[in-house]
Design an enzyme around this catalytic site. Sequence first.
Site, PDB file in Angstrom:
ATOM      1  N   MET A  30       0.851  -1.193   0.000  1.00  0.00           N
ATOM      2  CA  MET A  30       0.000   0.000   0.000  1.00  0.00           C
ATOM      3  C   MET A  30       0.892   1.250   0.000  1.00  0.00           C
ATOM      4  O   MET A  30       0.449   2.339   0.335  1.00  0.00           O
ATOM      5  CB  MET A  30      -0.934  -0.011   1.208  1.00  0.00           C
ATOM      6  CG  MET A  30      -1.868  -1.222   1.186  1.00  0.00           C
ATOM      7  SD  MET A  30      -3.467  -0.952   1.965  1.00  0.00           S
ATOM      8  CE  MET A  30      -2.980  -0.621   3.632  1.00  0.00           C
ATOM      9  N   GLY A  31       2.155   1.073  -0.344  1.00  0.00           N
ATOM     10  CA  GLY A  31       3.057   2.224  -0.462  1.00  0.00           C
ATOM     11  C   GLY A  31       3.618   2.665   0.877  1.00  0.00           C
ATOM     12  O   GLY A  31       3.530   1.963   1.881  1.00  0.00           O
ATOM     13  N   LEU A  33       6.830   2.985   1.642  1.00  0.00           N
ATOM     14  CA  LEU A  33       7.684   1.815   1.845  1.00  0.00           C
ATOM     15  C   LEU A  33       8.773   2.028   2.901  1.00  0.00           C
ATOM     16  O   LEU A  33       9.280   3.133   3.063  1.00  0.00           O
ATOM     17  CB  LEU A  33       8.360   1.451   0.522  1.00  0.00           C
ATOM     18  CG  LEU A  33       7.421   1.249  -0.666  1.00  0.00           C
ATOM     19  CD1 LEU A  33       8.242   0.924  -1.912  1.00  0.00           C
ATOM     20  CD2 LEU A  33       6.410   0.147  -0.396  1.00  0.00           C
ATOM     21  N   GLU A  35      12.150  -0.473   4.964  1.00  0.00           N
ATOM     22  CA  GLU A  35      13.105  -1.560   4.690  1.00  0.00           C
ATOM     23  C   GLU A  35      12.440  -2.937   4.659  1.00  0.00           C
ATOM     24  O   GLU A  35      12.926  -3.857   4.004  1.00  0.00           O
ATOM     25  CB  GLU A  35      14.233  -1.557   5.731  1.00  0.00           C
ATOM     26  CG  GLU A  35      15.294  -0.513   5.459  1.00  0.00           C
ATOM     27  CD  GLU A  35      15.835  -0.579   4.027  1.00  0.00           C
ATOM     28  OE1 GLU A  35      16.319  -1.653   3.623  1.00  0.00           O
ATOM     29  OE2 GLU A  35      15.742   0.433   3.312  1.00  0.00           O
ATOM     30  N   HIS A  37       9.543  -3.679   3.309  1.00  0.00           N
ATOM     31  CA  HIS A  37       9.046  -3.909   1.946  1.00  0.00           C
ATOM     32  C   HIS A  37      10.200  -4.251   1.002  1.00  0.00           C
ATOM     33  O   HIS A  37      10.083  -5.118   0.137  1.00  0.00           O
ATOM     34  CB  HIS A  37       8.343  -2.650   1.415  1.00  0.00           C
ATOM     35  CG  HIS A  37       7.097  -2.279   2.151  1.00  0.00           C
ATOM     36  ND1 HIS A  37       7.033  -1.203   3.000  1.00  0.00           N
ATOM     37  CD2 HIS A  37       5.862  -2.837   2.162  1.00  0.00           C
ATOM     38  CE1 HIS A  37       5.817  -1.107   3.505  1.00  0.00           C
ATOM     39  NE2 HIS A  37       5.088  -2.084   3.018  1.00  0.00           N
ATOM     40  N   LYS A 149       5.123 -10.320   9.748  1.00  0.00           N
ATOM     41  CA  LYS A 149       4.636  -9.381  10.771  1.00  0.00           C
ATOM     42  C   LYS A 149       3.103  -9.413  10.810  1.00  0.00           C
ATOM     43  O   LYS A 149       2.505  -9.420  11.872  1.00  0.00           O
ATOM     44  CB  LYS A 149       5.122  -7.971  10.481  1.00  0.00           C
ATOM     45  CG  LYS A 149       4.517  -6.975  11.431  1.00  0.00           C
ATOM     46  CD  LYS A 149       5.251  -5.678  11.445  1.00  0.00           C
ATOM     47  CE  LYS A 149       4.461  -4.660  12.192  1.00  0.00           C
ATOM     48  NZ  LYS A 149       3.249  -4.265  11.438  1.00  0.00           N
ATOM     49  N   SER A 185       7.190  -0.844  10.342  1.00  0.00           N
ATOM     50  CA  SER A 185       5.803  -0.647   9.919  1.00  0.00           C
ATOM     51  C   SER A 185       5.665   0.783   9.423  1.00  0.00           C
ATOM     52  O   SER A 185       6.327   1.688   9.942  1.00  0.00           O
ATOM     53  CB  SER A 185       4.865  -0.869  11.116  1.00  0.00           C
ATOM     54  OG  SER A 185       3.596  -0.302  10.856  1.00  0.00           O
ATOM     55  N   SER A 186       4.773   0.986   8.443  1.00  0.00           N
ATOM     56  CA  SER A 186       4.517   2.345   7.946  1.00  0.00           C
ATOM     57  C   SER A 186       3.938   3.215   9.061  1.00  0.00           C
ATOM     58  O   SER A 186       3.968   4.439   8.980  1.00  0.00           O
ATOM     59  CB  SER A 186       3.542   2.303   6.780  1.00  0.00           C
ATOM     60  OG  SER A 186       4.019   1.432   5.802  1.00  0.00           O
TER      61      SER A 186
HETATM   62  O1  PAF Z   1      -0.216  -5.898   3.718  1.00  0.00           O
HETATM   63  C1  PAF Z   1      -0.619  -4.966   2.988  1.00  0.00           C
HETATM   64  O2  PAF Z   1       0.078  -3.973   2.773  1.00  0.00           O
HETATM   65  C2  PAF Z   1      -1.994  -5.044   2.364  1.00  0.00           C
HETATM   66  O3  PAF Z   1      -2.894  -5.693   3.210  1.00  0.00           O
HETATM   67  C3  PAF Z   1      -1.998  -5.694   0.978  1.00  0.00           C
HETATM   68  C4  PAF Z   1      -1.560  -7.145   1.040  1.00  0.00           C
HETATM   69  C5  PAF Z   1      -1.089  -4.928   0.029  1.00  0.00           C
HETATM   70  C6  PAF Z   1      -3.413  -5.698   0.376  1.00  0.00           C
HETATM   71  O4  PAF Z   1      -3.907  -4.406   0.209  1.00  0.00           O
END
Ligand code: PAF
Length: 286
Positions: A30-31, A33, A35, A37, A149, A185-186
């Site tokens: 979901m953007g 980002l 480390e 990701h 996580k 976490s974001s």
């Molecule tokens: O974990 C996430 O960031 C979201 O739940 C996902 C898997 C991208 C679905 O929107």
Amino acid sequence: MKTFSDKDAMRAHVRSLKAQGKSVGCVLTMGFLHEGHVGLVHECLKHVDEVVTSIFVNPTQFGEKEDLDNYPTDLEGDLAKFEAAGVNAVFLPTPDVMYPEGADTVVTVAGLSDILQGKVRPGHFQGVTTVVTKLFNILEPDVTVFGEKDYQQLAIIRQMVRDMAMAVDVKGLPIVREADGLAMSSRNVRLTPEDRAASVVLNQALDLVTKHENDPLTVEEFRALVREHIAQEPRADIRAIDIRDAATLAPFYGRLDRPAVILLSVRFGAILLIDNRVIGPGKEHL
Ligand code: PAF
């Protein structure tokens, strides 16, 4: 690195990679980002020739009171991170691409979606499984990597893939942590400096359990150990400490005779943080 917002063009690109004999993996995000990701991309690249990613803030997984409009974004920074990580292409759909007028079909993993986080966030996991199905259908990945996580999310995705015979190999990536142990976490950037400092108590409590994992304690005693440790931090507002069967997420009672997962859900100010740890005999074979 290419970007696409049209689903047919995105799918055609993945198919052209496969036509060149390449295997393709996907990392869904979901953007905003961090480390963690980037770690998902690196892990995915160990298993496939090319990785495609998506950035889509999925409205259907947010509850009414959850702050969809204020979800943090940083498209430029995200694209730079993906490019540096070696991503081949990024899918950037708009909500109407993912949810065209009249889209009424949902995907639900019954049972697993209604317990734990699903109980406090009704509809959340249905939103996740619906959008993940759509993204899998567009990206047609051979492999996908999800972070451990979000333990329950990963368990639900695995079950969905199995139940629906989806042709994607789901891999989990162990939690990526900051130097002081906080799980990445974001949401972490939204903690006040005081809450950020206090939040290390979560990893400390989990480390304490790992330290005692071979002691002859019951699950209830492990839970008490964790609660006691976190409760020493006055800024921590404990919402849930669950210990479940690590494979099925079924309730776990008594002595640790098989892998169990400890799932923490703790608020610091307005921010809810989650963390987890798997303990018990056989955990390496999960
Ligand atoms: O974990 C996430 O960031 C979201 O739940 C996902 C898997 C991208 C679905 O929107």
